[in-house]
Structures are given as C-alpha cells and as structure tokens.
Design an enzyme around this catalytic site. Structure first.
Site, PDB file in Angstrom:
ATOM      1  N   ASP A  16       0.863  -1.192   0.000  1.00 37.47           N
ATOM      2  CA  ASP A  16       0.000   0.000   0.000  1.00 37.47           C
ATOM      3  C   ASP A  16       0.894   1.235   0.000  1.00 37.47           C
ATOM      4  O   ASP A  16       1.707   1.417   0.917  1.00 37.47           O
ATOM      5  CB  ASP A  16      -0.848  -0.062   1.283  1.00 37.47           C
ATOM      6  CG  ASP A  16      -1.738   1.153   1.455  1.00 37.47           C
ATOM      7  OD1 ASP A  16      -2.651   1.093   2.282  1.00 37.47           O
ATOM      8  OD2 ASP A  16      -1.531   2.165   0.758  1.00 37.47           O
ATOM      9  N   ASN A  30      -6.190  13.348 -10.268  1.00 40.96           N
ATOM     10  CA  ASN A  30      -6.867  13.842 -11.478  1.00 40.96           C
ATOM     11  C   ASN A  30      -6.586  15.332 -11.580  1.00 40.96           C
ATOM     12  O   ASN A  30      -6.082  15.934 -10.641  1.00 40.96           O
ATOM     13  CB  ASN A  30      -8.381  13.540 -11.402  1.00 40.96           C
ATOM     14  CG  ASN A  30      -9.044  14.269 -10.250  1.00 40.96           C
ATOM     15  OD1 ASN A  30      -9.048  15.494 -10.205  1.00 40.96           O
ATOM     16  ND2 ASN A  30      -9.546  13.519  -9.298  1.00 40.96           N
ATOM     17  N   GLY A  38      -9.545   5.146  -5.426  1.00 41.75           N
ATOM     18  CA  GLY A  38      -8.264   4.439  -5.559  1.00 41.75           C
ATOM     19  C   GLY A  38      -7.146   5.010  -4.693  1.00 41.75           C
ATOM     20  O   GLY A  38      -7.323   5.291  -3.514  1.00 41.75           O
ATOM     21  N   VAL A  39      -5.976   5.164  -5.319  1.00 41.42           N
ATOM     22  CA  VAL A  39      -4.799   5.701  -4.615  1.00 41.42           C
ATOM     23  C   VAL A  39      -5.107   7.093  -4.049  1.00 41.42           C
ATOM     24  O   VAL A  39      -4.810   7.398  -2.890  1.00 41.42           O
ATOM     25  CB  VAL A  39      -3.603   5.818  -5.590  1.00 41.42           C
ATOM     26  CG1 VAL A  39      -2.474   6.630  -4.990  1.00 41.42           C
ATOM     27  CG2 VAL A  39      -3.104   4.446  -5.991  1.00 41.42           C
ATOM     28  N   ASP A  40      -5.754   7.918  -4.861  1.00 46.65           N
ATOM     29  CA  ASP A  40      -6.070   9.311  -4.487  1.00 46.65           C
ATOM     30  C   ASP A  40      -6.890   9.314  -3.184  1.00 46.65           C
ATOM     31  O   ASP A  40      -6.573  10.015  -2.217  1.00 46.65           O
ATOM     32  CB  ASP A  40      -6.874   9.932  -5.636  1.00 46.65           C
ATOM     33  CG  ASP A  40      -6.799  11.447  -5.666  1.00 46.65           C
ATOM     34  OD1 ASP A  40      -7.388  12.040  -6.585  1.00 46.65           O
ATOM     35  OD2 ASP A  40      -6.157  12.035  -4.775  1.00 46.65           O
ATOM     36  N   SER A 123      -2.213   5.366 -13.634  1.00 52.11           N
ATOM     37  CA  SER A 123      -3.161   5.207 -14.756  1.00 52.11           C
ATOM     38  C   SER A 123      -3.661   3.787 -14.994  1.00 52.11           C
ATOM     39  O   SER A 123      -4.450   3.578 -15.919  1.00 52.11           O
ATOM     40  CB  SER A 123      -2.562   5.726 -16.082  1.00 52.11           C
ATOM     41  OG  SER A 123      -2.631   7.128 -16.145  1.00 52.11           O
ATOM     42  N   THR A 124      -3.236   2.813 -14.197  1.00 49.38           N
ATOM     43  CA  THR A 124      -3.634   1.411 -14.481  1.00 49.38           C
ATOM     44  C   THR A 124      -4.890   0.992 -13.725  1.00 49.38           C
ATOM     45  O   THR A 124      -5.267  -0.178 -13.744  1.00 49.38           O
ATOM     46  CB  THR A 124      -2.482   0.450 -14.120  1.00 49.38           C
ATOM     47  OG1 THR A 124      -2.168   0.619 -12.724  1.00 49.38           O
ATOM     48  CG2 THR A 124      -1.254   0.723 -14.956  1.00 49.38           C
ATOM     49  N   GLY A 125      -5.537   1.920 -13.064  1.00 51.69           N
ATOM     50  CA  GLY A 125      -6.812   1.614 -12.387  1.00 51.69           C
ATOM     51  C   GLY A 125      -7.946   2.277 -13.150  1.00 51.69           C
ATOM     52  O   GLY A 125      -8.231   1.923 -14.299  1.00 51.69           O
ATOM     53  N   TYR A 127      -8.073   4.842 -14.796  1.00 49.05           N
ATOM     54  CA  TYR A 127      -7.706   5.442 -16.093  1.00 49.05           C
ATOM     55  C   TYR A 127      -7.419   4.405 -17.173  1.00 49.05           C
ATOM     56  O   TYR A 127      -7.079   4.743 -18.300  1.00 49.05           O
ATOM     57  CB  TYR A 127      -6.528   6.407 -15.911  1.00 49.05           C
ATOM     58  CG  TYR A 127      -6.939   7.777 -15.383  1.00 49.05           C
ATOM     59  CD1 TYR A 127      -8.269   8.060 -15.047  1.00 49.05           C
ATOM     60  CD2 TYR A 127      -6.009   8.796 -15.224  1.00 49.05           C
ATOM     61  CE1 TYR A 127      -8.643   9.307 -14.563  1.00 49.05           C
ATOM     62  CE2 TYR A 127      -6.359  10.050 -14.751  1.00 49.05           C
ATOM     63  CZ  TYR A 127      -7.698  10.297 -14.426  1.00 49.05           C
ATOM     64  OH  TYR A 127      -8.056  11.542 -13.960  1.00 49.05           O
TER      65      TYR A 127
HETATM   66  N1  APR Z   1      -1.447   1.577  -2.892  1.00 49.54           N
HETATM   67  C1  APR Z   1      -0.848   1.250  -4.074  1.00 49.54           C
HETATM   68  N2  APR Z   1      -1.527   1.058  -5.217  1.00 49.54           N
HETATM   69  C2  APR Z   1      -2.873   1.188  -5.154  1.00 49.54           C
HETATM   70  C3  APR Z   1      -3.578   1.531  -3.978  1.00 49.54           C
HETATM   71  C4  APR Z   1      -2.790   1.725  -2.808  1.00 49.54           C
HETATM   72  N3  APR Z   1      -3.350   2.058  -1.638  1.00 49.54           N
HETATM   73  N4  APR Z   1      -4.918   1.592  -4.270  1.00 49.54           N
HETATM   74  C5  APR Z   1      -5.038   1.290  -5.572  1.00 49.54           C
HETATM   75  N5  APR Z   1      -3.824   1.033  -6.117  1.00 49.54           N
HETATM   76  C6  APR Z   1      -3.481   0.663  -7.492  1.00 49.54           C
HETATM   77  C7  APR Z   1      -4.618   0.195  -8.374  1.00 49.54           C
HETATM   78  O1  APR Z   1      -4.792  -1.211  -8.214  1.00 49.54           O
HETATM   79  C8  APR Z   1      -4.084   0.545  -9.755  1.00 49.54           C
HETATM   80  O2  APR Z   1      -3.237  -0.500 -10.206  1.00 49.54           O
HETATM   81  O3  APR Z   1      -3.025   1.859  -8.105  1.00 49.54           O
HETATM   82  C9  APR Z   1      -3.219   1.780  -9.518  1.00 49.54           C
HETATM   83  C10 APR Z   1      -3.832   3.095  -9.985  1.00 49.54           C
HETATM   84  O4  APR Z   1      -5.225   3.051  -9.790  1.00 49.54           O
HETATM   85  P1  APR Z   1      -6.117   4.389  -9.505  1.00 49.54           P
HETATM   86  O5  APR Z   1      -5.953   4.766  -8.098  1.00 49.54           O
HETATM   87  O6  APR Z   1      -7.477   4.099 -10.037  1.00 49.54           O
HETATM   88  O7  APR Z   1      -5.410   5.543 -10.372  1.00 49.54           O
HETATM   89  P2  APR Z   1      -5.541   5.884 -11.928  1.00 49.54           P
HETATM   90  O8  APR Z   1      -5.787   4.664 -12.763  1.00 49.54           O
HETATM   91  O9  APR Z   1      -4.316   6.716 -12.213  1.00 49.54           O
HETATM   92  O10 APR Z   1      -6.858   6.779 -12.019  1.00 49.54           O
HETATM   93  C11 APR Z   1      -6.816   8.069 -11.451  1.00 49.54           C
HETATM   94  O11 APR Z   1      -8.835   7.719 -10.207  1.00 49.54           O
HETATM   95  O12 APR Z   1      -8.959   7.888  -7.925  1.00 49.54           O
HETATM   96  C12 APR Z   1      -9.187   8.549  -9.097  1.00 49.54           C
HETATM   97  O13 APR Z   1      -8.888  10.860  -8.543  1.00 49.54           O
HETATM   98  C13 APR Z   1      -8.329   9.780  -9.242  1.00 49.54           C
HETATM   99  O14 APR Z   1      -9.519  10.549 -11.154  1.00 49.54           O
HETATM  100  C14 APR Z   1      -8.323   9.951 -10.727  1.00 49.54           C
HETATM  101  C15 APR Z   1      -8.255   8.514 -11.236  1.00 49.54           C
END
Ligand code: APR
Length: 179
Positions: A16, A30, A38-40, A123-125, A127
């Site tokens: 994490d 974003n 997600g991470v944000d 970007s792998t979630g 996005y």
């Molecule tokens: N620690 C590490 N990796 C994580 C965590 C964490 N706590 N939570 C999720 N992830 C992984 C996800 O599995 C994915 O592989 O981080 C990667 C990125 O996923 P997202 O958080 O969805 O980010 P992204 O694809 O860049 O999309 C960004 O999502 O949360 C919103 O505000 C954000 O609009 C923006 C978009």
C-alpha cells in the site's frame, strides 16, 4: 525485487503506497487535485483534511505534470501529485503522457531535495492503462532518469496485489536483459 541503477536503488514491493516510509509518495491524481477514489482516496484519507486544503491552493495539475505538497499525517513528508493519461481518451499520446507523469514526478522530487520516493502504478486503475504496457513505460522512464541523475537514492514501485507485482517484475527483468 531490488536493482541498482547508476548510484540509485530501484525497488519493487507489493503493498500500500500510503504505508511507505520514503520521504515522498506519489499520488495518482486527477487534474482537479481535489481527491478521488483508488490511490487518491487512500492518500487523502491517510493524510487527513489538511492535504485537500493545500491541494486547493495549487490550481489543479495538467495530465503529465506533477506538483508537490506536504504529507501531513502520512509517514511520508511529501506527496507528489501527478496526473496520468486516460488510456481510451489520450490515444497515441498516452505513452508520452504516462512517461511524462513519471518523469515530472521525479523532477519535482529532485527539485525539492527529496532522496526517496514511492510510486503506485499510475493510470492502471480507473484510467484504464493496460498494466503490461504501463509497467514497461514506468520502469524505463525511471531507469532513464536515474541513469542521468544521482540525487535520488531510492525509487520504489509499490504494487497493489500479487498480479501487479508479477507484471512489474517481468517488465523489469525484460528491460535489464536488454540494457
Ligand atoms: N497503494 C498502491 N496502489 C494502489 C492503492 C494503494 N493504496 N490503491 C489502488 N492502487 C493501485 C490500483 O490497483 C491501480 O493498479 O493503483 C493503480 C492506480 O489506480 P487508480 O488509483 O485508479 O489511479 P488511476 O488509474 O491513475 O486513475 C486516477 O482515479 O482515484 C481517481 O482521482 C483519481 O480521477 C483519478 C483517477
């Protein structure tokens, strides 16, 4: 997995990103920088409300760019907020925009004299960037940066789940085999 690139260490760990004790952690944000899922969402929850207060003063962030804030309640002293490409939206520009998100995050890390930084898989979630392609871009960008900058001692990729870790491990081994 851990490798030495020039005078720096590059690490892959499963876990994490909010739990990392590197000086900085990178947020997959974003363009509004006003939080998300997600991470944000995880980073804002762990850092507390002051993070959003500081983000409000930044005037957003363009895709491919990065901006730094304090870490507040996080172990990390700083959060580097970057915005990756939306895979379906950005088409052939997605490759350069993803590389730029990593490169600008490393540049901002260096500019702030931060010696260690943890990245999630940008970007792998939400996005939608395919993990295999994104891993190769992320790692190659970090390696290129560390080959020409010695100020950052540790770049850690924090991968959420075993499958993501294995994809990054395979990508890193392929890059090292060709270097
Ligand atoms: N620690 C590490 N990796 C994580 C965590 C964490 N706590 N939570 C999720 N992830 C992984 C996800 O599995 C994915 O592989 O981080 C990667 C990125 O996923 P997202 O958080 O969805 O980010 P992204 O694809 O860049 O999309 C960004 O999502 O949360 C919103 O505000 C954000 O609009 C923006 C978009």
């Amino acid at each position: 997995m851990q490798v030495t690139i020039n005078q720096s260490r590059l690490e892959l760990v499963e876990g994490d990103v909010t739990a990392q004790d590197t000086e900085a952690i990178v947020n997959a944000a974003n363009p509004t920088l006003l939080g998300g899922g997600g991470v944000d969402g995880a980073i804002h929850r762990a850092a507390g409300p002051q993070l959003l207060e500081e983000c409000r003063t930044l005037g957003g962030c363009q895709t491919g760019d990065a901006k730094i804030t304090k870490g507040y309640r996080l172990k990390a002293k700083h959060v580097v907020h970057t915005v990756g490409p939306v895979y379906r939206r950005d088409g052939e520009r997605a490759v350069e925009l993803l590389a730029s998100a990593y490169r600008r995050s490393l540049e901002v890390t260096s500019e702030n004299n931060v010696r260690s930084v943890s990245f999630p898989s940008i970007s792998t979630g939400a996005y939608g960037y395919p993990m295999e392609e994104a891993a190769a871009i992320a790692l190659q960008t970090a390696i290129n940066y560390l080959e020409s900058h010695t100020d950052i001692e540790l770049v850690r990729f924090v991968l959420f789940g075993r499958r993501t870790y294995q994809v990054y491990e395979k990508a890193l081994k392929e890059i090292l085999a060709h270097d």
